[in-house]
Design a protein around this motif. Sequence first.
Motif, PDB file in Angstrom:
ATOM      1  N   PRO A 183       0.802  -1.231   0.000  1.00  0.00           N
ATOM      2  CA  PRO A 183       0.000   0.000   0.000  1.00  0.00           C
ATOM      3  C   PRO A 183       0.831   1.275   0.000  1.00  0.00           C
ATOM      4  CG  PRO A 183      -0.900  -1.603   1.550  1.00  0.00           C
ATOM      5  CD  PRO A 183       0.412  -2.146   1.085  1.00  0.00           C
TER       6      PRO A 183
ATOM      7  N   ARG B 142      -3.670   2.915  -2.618  1.00  0.00           N
ATOM      8  CA  ARG B 142      -3.106   2.028  -1.596  1.00  0.00           C
ATOM      9  C   ARG B 142      -3.617   0.606  -1.850  1.00  0.00           C
ATOM     10  NH1 ARG B 142      -0.624   3.976   2.745  1.00  0.00           N
ATOM     11  NH2 ARG B 142      -1.312   2.182   3.985  1.00  0.00           N
TER      12      ARG B 142
ATOM     13  N   GLN C 152      -8.406  -1.809  -2.625  1.00  0.00           N
ATOM     14  CA  GLN C 152      -7.738  -0.743  -1.875  1.00  0.00           C
ATOM     15  C   GLN C 152      -8.007  -0.933  -0.389  1.00  0.00           C
ATOM     16  OE1 GLN C 152      -6.173   2.451  -3.238  1.00  0.00           O
ATOM     17  NE2 GLN C 152      -5.854   1.095  -4.993  1.00  0.00           N
TER      18      GLN C 152
ATOM     19  N   ALA D 223      -6.037   6.244  -0.375  1.00  0.00           N
ATOM     20  CA  ALA D 223      -6.604   5.149  -1.173  1.00  0.00           C
ATOM     21  C   ALA D 223      -7.645   5.694  -2.143  1.00  0.00           C
ATOM     22  CB  ALA D 223      -7.228   4.097  -0.275  1.00  0.00           C
TER      23      ALA D 223
END
Length: 644
Positions: free
Chosen positions: A194, A218, A235, A241
């Motif tokens: 991430p 992410r 995500q 994100a």
Amino acid sequence: MRGRLPWAALLGLLAGPALAEPTLAEPTLAEPTLAEPTLAELAQTDPVRSGAAGQPVVSLRHAMGGAVARLELRPAPGEALEAGQALLLRLELADEDGRPLRGLRPAAWAERGGGGIACRDRVRGLLENRLGRRAEVNFNAWHLAYLGDNGAVQVLDPVGGTSRTRLLAALALGGEAGGWAADAAGNRIFASVPSLGEVVEIDTLRWVVARHIPVGGRPARLALDAATQRLWVGQDGEAGATAEVALLGLDTGTVLARLPVGPGPHALAALGPGRALAAGTDGAVSLGAEGASPLPGLGGGFTEAAHSALAQLSLLLDAAAGRVLALDAAGQPVGLWTVAPGAAGLFPDPTGRLLFIPEPGEDRVTVIDLARRAVAHRVPVPGGPLRLGFSGTQAYVQSREGSSVTLIALGSLEEGGTPALTGIAAGSGALEGGAALGPLVVAAPGQEGMLIAEPDQRVVHVYMEGMAAPSGLLRAPRGRPLALAAIDHALRETAPGRYETRAVFPGSGRYILPVMLQGGDFLHCFEADLGEDRALPLARRLTVAPPESGDTLPAGTPSALRLRLSGPEDSPAWRSAPDASVLLTQLSGHWQERLPLRPVGDGRYEAEGVTPPRPGLLRLHLVAPSLGLEAGTLPPLMLRAVSP
């Protein structure tokens, strides 16, 4: 049946008290079960170096002991037949009338250099593995990869490792992982990172990081579509994100589509060729390469997604509300079951018929029969069950507390049956929901045993089904395991009498490929050229000949030992190495002695005062650090001490 060394070889390495020094098994190649090949059999060895439609192929044939073996090396389509490429090794076995020999256990290796050694002695040295001797390519191998919480994938060699370490490779991801997936063939592993916005691809044939694939946002959970060789990437829902799922094309390593699904974290399930299900706090979305279709009327709060190909059902868990939903192929709800709030996940069994939901707050596991679409059992499991893994016959339940893993016999869960439970002492400390990124209980290749991670203790238990306790431990040297994958590189039967695997030959040169049928009378060392061997280290271009005095020494009486070393003309250091010595080990009685060798010219060396204490087999290793020769670099010579 898969081709590999017997599982007992692994148990021999791991036997003994927890984390004790492993004890090595004695040779499994008995004396002398194999007849010497006849002239007629030797005449049936014929090398070929071309295949159909001009494809480069090495093809070698040999007959022995009633078996006819054809060994082939093939590159991938369009690739060259050379070292450094992933080559297919194909071994076809038939009887003398051409009928395929099925269900065999062939063992095979490949190594350069070390000529002049009898094939039986070469294989014996590889099987014993007492001094770290290993072939450059092992076609019987399997490896255990685990994702650590330190942002790296560690690879263990359970059988070929040494007593000091079984660590084969450590591959840094560049940050902590958020997701994990392994392809069914075992050739690739994927981990999302991430913090980097990447998916890392690991090549398991070479054990290297093959690619860093940019995704953005992410990236977290992964779902592999094996049929189309595509990867769905969700995500994690944290700051930075995105509110989309990416579809990666694994052939090109690029993002093929970005599909809006709402905020994460995203739970994912691959549903079949080109289709997936994404779920999150806002609801569920059906995904295809052409776009995303929200599924209305389901509510939200979903934390887990799964799929049963057998029942053709998609499955969703709303842990907070304590409900499990089943959707048909059109995304319509066809099942709803109540579970305890805080349920820890969805775990379909290997057949896809039974769905297991651990409920730690209730100390139980709910089992849903997906074929009948009904709750089949509420199985009491103490300690707060959190995660499950499966063999072909058992469900393995890891709990938050206690000192054991609970086994539920799958056969006892049939309609109207009474669940049969047993416990094994495999430690406690299962990871809480969301912490584990992949399976923590996996079947060892060959389905003869199970590997059970105990993350907090950084160990993996080795358990043979039917035993009262695990048979040994593998230490996880760095980081707590968050996911396991048992990667099988062994020969396996892909068609009647055809055994295949893929491997990478590390360098050019002439390779010797011993092939043995376990429990049979076939043993032969094939030879194949993969380019010139000039790039080989000097140590791999040396050979040692048996003693000039023969293969026997008097027991209890000092005698002289004379050896002949041969090597390349362009590197004459082997002719008179000042630090040469010989290491002698007697297989019975644990006798071992190292004696200096005196060079006497042109590669000849001699030692005085060689005194084996008793009659029996001796193993001889030539050591010369200045030449790169350590104990085990060259195949050992096998001698015999005899009564004078």
